[in-house]
Design a protein around this motif. Structure first.
Motif, short mmCIF file in Angstrom:
data_model
loop_
_atom_site.label_atom_id
_atom_site.label_comp_id
_atom_site.label_asym_id
_atom_site.label_seq_id
_atom_site.Cartn_x
_atom_site.Cartn_y
_atom_site.Cartn_z
N ILE A 1 38.95 57.69 34.47
CA ILE A 1 38.51 56.36 34.97
C ILE A 1 38.24 56.23 36.36
N HIS A 2 36.94 56.03 36.53
CA HIS A 2 36.43 56.04 38.04
C HIS A 2 36.15 54.62 38.50
N ALA A 3 36.02 53.37 37.72
CA ALA A 3 35.75 52.06 38.16
C ALA A 3 36.39 51.08 37.29
N ILE A 4 36.95 50.09 38.22
CA ILE A 4 37.54 48.85 37.62
C ILE A 4 36.77 47.86 38.59
N SER A 5 36.30 46.70 37.95
CA SER A 5 35.69 45.69 38.46
C SER A 5 36.08 44.55 37.92
N LEU A 6 36.28 43.21 38.57
CA LEU A 6 36.75 41.98 38.19
C LEU A 6 35.49 41.12 38.13
N ASN A 7 35.20 40.32 37.15
CA ASN A 7 34.01 39.33 37.52
C ASN A 7 34.42 38.20 38.50
N PRO A 8 33.27 37.44 39.01
CA PRO A 8 33.90 36.49 39.81
C PRO A 8 34.53 35.53 39.64
N SER A 9 34.91 35.17 38.54
CA SER A 9 35.92 34.27 38.20
C SER A 9 37.28 34.56 37.76
N LYS A 10 36.94 36.12 37.88
CA LYS A 10 38.54 36.95 37.55
C LYS A 10 38.93 36.49 36.22
N THR A 11 37.93 36.24 35.10
CA THR A 11 38.43 36.01 33.63
C THR A 11 38.23 37.33 32.90
N LEU A 12 37.34 38.38 33.48
CA LEU A 12 36.90 39.48 32.64
C LEU A 12 37.01 40.53 33.57
N LEU A 13 37.73 41.86 33.05
CA LEU A 13 37.80 43.25 33.67
C LEU A 13 37.05 44.11 32.97
N ALA A 14 36.16 44.89 33.59
CA ALA A 14 35.36 45.89 33.11
C ALA A 14 35.86 47.46 33.90
N THR A 15 36.11 48.20 32.67
CA THR A 15 36.07 49.67 33.37
C THR A 15 35.65 50.62 32.13
N GLY A 16 36.21 51.78 32.14
CA GLY A 16 35.72 52.62 31.36
C GLY A 16 36.68 52.61 29.97
N GLY A 17 35.99 53.28 28.85
CA GLY A 17 36.86 53.11 27.49
C GLY A 17 37.42 54.54 27.41
N GLU A 18 38.10 54.73 26.19
CA GLU A 18 38.72 56.10 25.80
C GLU A 18 37.66 57.28 25.99
N ASN A 19 36.53 56.70 25.54
CA ASN A 19 35.37 57.83 25.99
C ASN A 19 34.83 57.09 27.30
N PRO A 20 35.02 57.99 28.52
CA PRO A 20 34.43 57.34 29.74
C PRO A 20 33.08 57.30 30.01
N ASN A 21 32.20 57.40 28.84
CA ASN A 21 30.96 57.22 28.89
C ASN A 21 30.64 55.56 28.55
N SER A 22 31.66 55.06 27.85
CA SER A 22 31.70 53.73 27.50
C SER A 22 32.23 52.60 28.28
N LEU A 23 31.53 51.38 28.31
CA LEU A 23 32.12 50.49 29.28
C LEU A 23 32.71 49.57 28.48
N ALA A 24 34.36 49.46 28.81
CA ALA A 24 35.23 48.44 28.32
C ALA A 24 35.30 47.32 28.84
N VAL A 25 35.55 46.07 28.33
CA VAL A 25 35.70 44.85 28.87
C VAL A 25 36.81 44.23 28.32
#
Length: 464
Positions: A152-176
Motif C-alpha cells: 500500500i503506497h497511498a492513503i488519502s482523506l477527502n476534504p471533509s475527512k469523511t472518506l478514506l481512499a487507499t489500495g485494496g487487497e489487490n494493490p491495483n484496486s482503489l478501496a474507499v
C-alpha cells in the motif's frame, strides 16, 4: 454508476475514536485606558503587534479582529519556523510489519498506515496499540494483480475527512472506507488499473484520482448514496457490503522516453483553487491536468533532475509544486515558464528525497538516509541549528549548521540477506517514506524502513 455490491467476510472493525476538537475565539483588542495620550495610528499598531493585546482580545471576544487575525497569522508563522528545533522523538513499535509507505492522521491520537507487506492498520500513538483494517477484495478472482511485494503506497482523506481512499487487497484496486468507523464503502476494481496504485488525491468530497505504476491516472466518482446510509450495507449474513465501481475516465501519461517502463506515475498533488492536478512520472516529467468531468492534460515538462522523482507536494499559499528527486527538491509554478526559485540540494549521500510536505512557507524533507530537513522557501535556505545559551544570558543565535533531525534505528529482520550482505554494519539508516503533521497538537508522525528493496524492517516515530 452501475456499481455492484459484495460481502466482506472479514470482521467489522470497531469505530475509530472521534477527532479531538479544539477551537479558539477571535476578536479585537480592548481599548487602552490611556488611549487618549497616544496617536490613533500608533495605538492601532501597538494593538496589532502586541502579544498582550492579542491575548486580551481573545479573552473578551471583542469585535473588529482584522488586526488580531493578522497578528495571529504572524504567530502561526513564527511557531511553524520554531517548531522543528523543539521536536523530540519517541519510537513506536510496529512488530514485524515491513516498511511504512503511507500515513495520515485520523484524529489527535491515531494514525492510519499502509505498508509494503500490504497491511492497512491504525496506530494509537499514545498506547502503541495497532488495529489491522480488513482489506477489500476484488469481485472477480481473475482480475490483474500487482506483484505481492507492491504493498500500500497511498492513503488519502477527502476534504471533509469523511472518506478514506487507499489500495485494496489487490494493490491495483482503489478501496474507499467511511470515517470514523472505517466501514467499507466501495472498491474500484472494474476497468481500472492493471498495476499497483502509487498515489491518490481527492478533488472533492466524492471525486478522487489515482495514479498507477501502469502509467495511467484514473478519475473516480463516489455515489453520495453510498455514504448516506440509503443503501443497505449488510447482507443476509449481516456481513458488511460494499459496491464495486469503475473509473469515469482513465488517461495514459504521454511517453517521455523510449523506455515505456519508466512511465510510472509516482505521485499526485491537487491545486484546489485552479482545479488542476500535478503528476510526476518516473521518466523525469511533470504533468498537469485540468480536472472537470474528465481529465484534460494541460502540459508536460521535463524536470531539471530526473532520477528517482518519487514524491510531490503543493503549497496553496505560494502556488508552488515541489518535486523530490535523488538529491534535490525542484520547485514548479505552472504559471511561470521560467523557474524563479532555485532547487535545493538535500546532500544526503544520494539516497534520495523520499517524502515532502508543505506548511505555510516551510517544506519538510524526509530523506533516504533517516533524517528530516526543513527548508524556508521565503528565505530560500534551510533552517539552522541554534547555539546553546551563552554564559552572559544572551539569546542563542544560529550556528550556520542546517537543522537535521535524525530518526531512530527502528526494527530490521536479520535474515540471510542481511547476514550475507550487510552483517557488520554498525548503523543502517531508514528511508523516511512518509510523514504527516498534526498541527493543532504540534505532532509529527514519521514512517519508513530500510532502503534496499530486499531488506525487511520498519520505522515509526512520533515527534512532539
Amino acid at each position: 454508476m452501475g456499481s455492484q455490491q459484495t460481502g466482506s467476510r472479514k470482521r467489522k472493525v470497531p469505530a475509530i475514536e472521534a477527532a479531538a476538537m479544539s477551537s479558539s475565539s477571535q476578536g479585537a483588542a480592548t481599548a487602552d485606558s490611556e488611549g487618549s495620550l497616544l496617536p490613533k495610528k500608533q495605538k492601532r499598531q501597538a494593538m496589532r503587534r502586541s502579544l498582550v493585546y492579542y491575548l486580551m482580545g481573545r479573552e473578551v471576544g471583542a469585535r473588529g479582529g482584522a488586526g488580531l487575525r493578522s497578528f495571529e497569522g504572524e504567530l502561526s508563522g513564527y511557531a511553524v519556523q520554531k517548531l522543528p528545533e523543539q521536536l523530540r522523538e519517541r519510537e513506536l513499535a510496529l512488530g514485524t510489519l515491513n516498511k511504512v509507505f503511507a500515513s495520515q492522521w485520523l484524529n489527535a491520537r491515531q494514525v492510519v498506515c499502509g505498508t509494503k507487506c500490504n497491511t492497512l492498520c491504525v496506530v494509537d500513538v499514545q498506547s502503541g496499540q495497532i488495529t489491522r483494517i480488513p482489506l477489500l477484495r476484488d469481485r472477480e478472482a481473475g482480475l490483474p494483480r500487482a506483484q505481492p511485494s507492491c504493498g500500500i503506497h497511498a492513503i488519502s482523506l477527502n476534504p471533509s475527512k469523511t472518506l478514506l481512499a487507499t489500495g485494496g487487497e489487490n494493490p491495483n484496486s482503489l478501496a474507499v472506507y467511511q470515517l470514523p468507523t472505517l466501514d467499507p464503502v466501495c472498491l474500484g476494481d472494474r476497468h481500472g488499473h492493471i498495476d499497483c496504485i502509487f498515489a491518490i488525491a481527492w478533488m472533492s468530497d466524492t471525486v478522487a484520482v489515482s495514479g498507477s505504476r501502469d502509467g495511467t491516472v484514473a478519475l473516480w466518482r463516489m455515489d453520495p448514496d453510498m455514504c448516506s446510509g440509503s443503501i443497505a450495507w449488510q447482507n443476509d449474513a449481516e456481513l458488511p457490503v460494499y459496491a464495486h465501481i469503475r473509473p469515469r475516465d482513465v488517461e495514459t501519461i504521454p511517453r517521455g522516453s523510449t523506455n515505456s517502463s519508466n512511465r510510472k506515475v509516482r505521485a499526485l498533488a491537487f491545486n484546489s483553487k485552479s482545479q488542476e492536478l500535478g503528476a510526476v512520472s518516473l521518466d523525469g516529467y511533470f504533468h498537469l491536468w485540468k480536472v472537470q468531468s474528465n481529465l484534460t492534460r494541460l502540459l508536460s515538462t521535463r524536470l531539471p533532475y530526473c532520477r528517482d522523482n518519487v514524491c510531490l507536494t503543493y503549497c496553496d499559499e505560494l502556488s508552488l509544486y515541489a518535486v523530490g528527486s535523488q538529491s534535490h527538491v525542484s520547485f514548479l509554478d505552472p504559471r511561470q515558464r521560467q523557474r524563479n526559485i532555485r532547487p535545493l540540494c538535500s546532500r544526503e549521500g544520494g539516497t534520495g528525497v523520499r517524502s515532502l510536505s508543505f506548511y505555510q512557507h516551510i517544506i519538510t524533507v524526509g530523506t533516504g538516509h533517516g533524517s528530516l530537513l526543513f527548508y524556508d522557501i521565503r528565505a530560500q535556505k534551510f533552517l539552522e541549528e541554534r547555539a546553546s545559551r551563552s554564559l552572559d544570558g544572551s539569546p542563542p543565535g544560529p550556528t550556520g549548521k542546517r537543522l537535521k533531525l535524525t530518526c531512530g534505528r527502528g526494527w530490521i529482520n536479520q535474515d540471510d540477506l542481511w547476514v550475507n550482505q550487510f552483517d557488520g554494519t554498525d548503523e543502517f539508516p531508514n528511508a523516511l517514506y512518509t510523514h504527516c503533521y498534526n498541527w493543532p497538537e504540534m505532532k509529527l508522525f514519521v514512517g519508513g524502513g530500510p532502503l534496499p528493496a530486499g531488506l525487511h524492517g520498519n520505522y515509526a516515530g512520533l515527534w512532539s
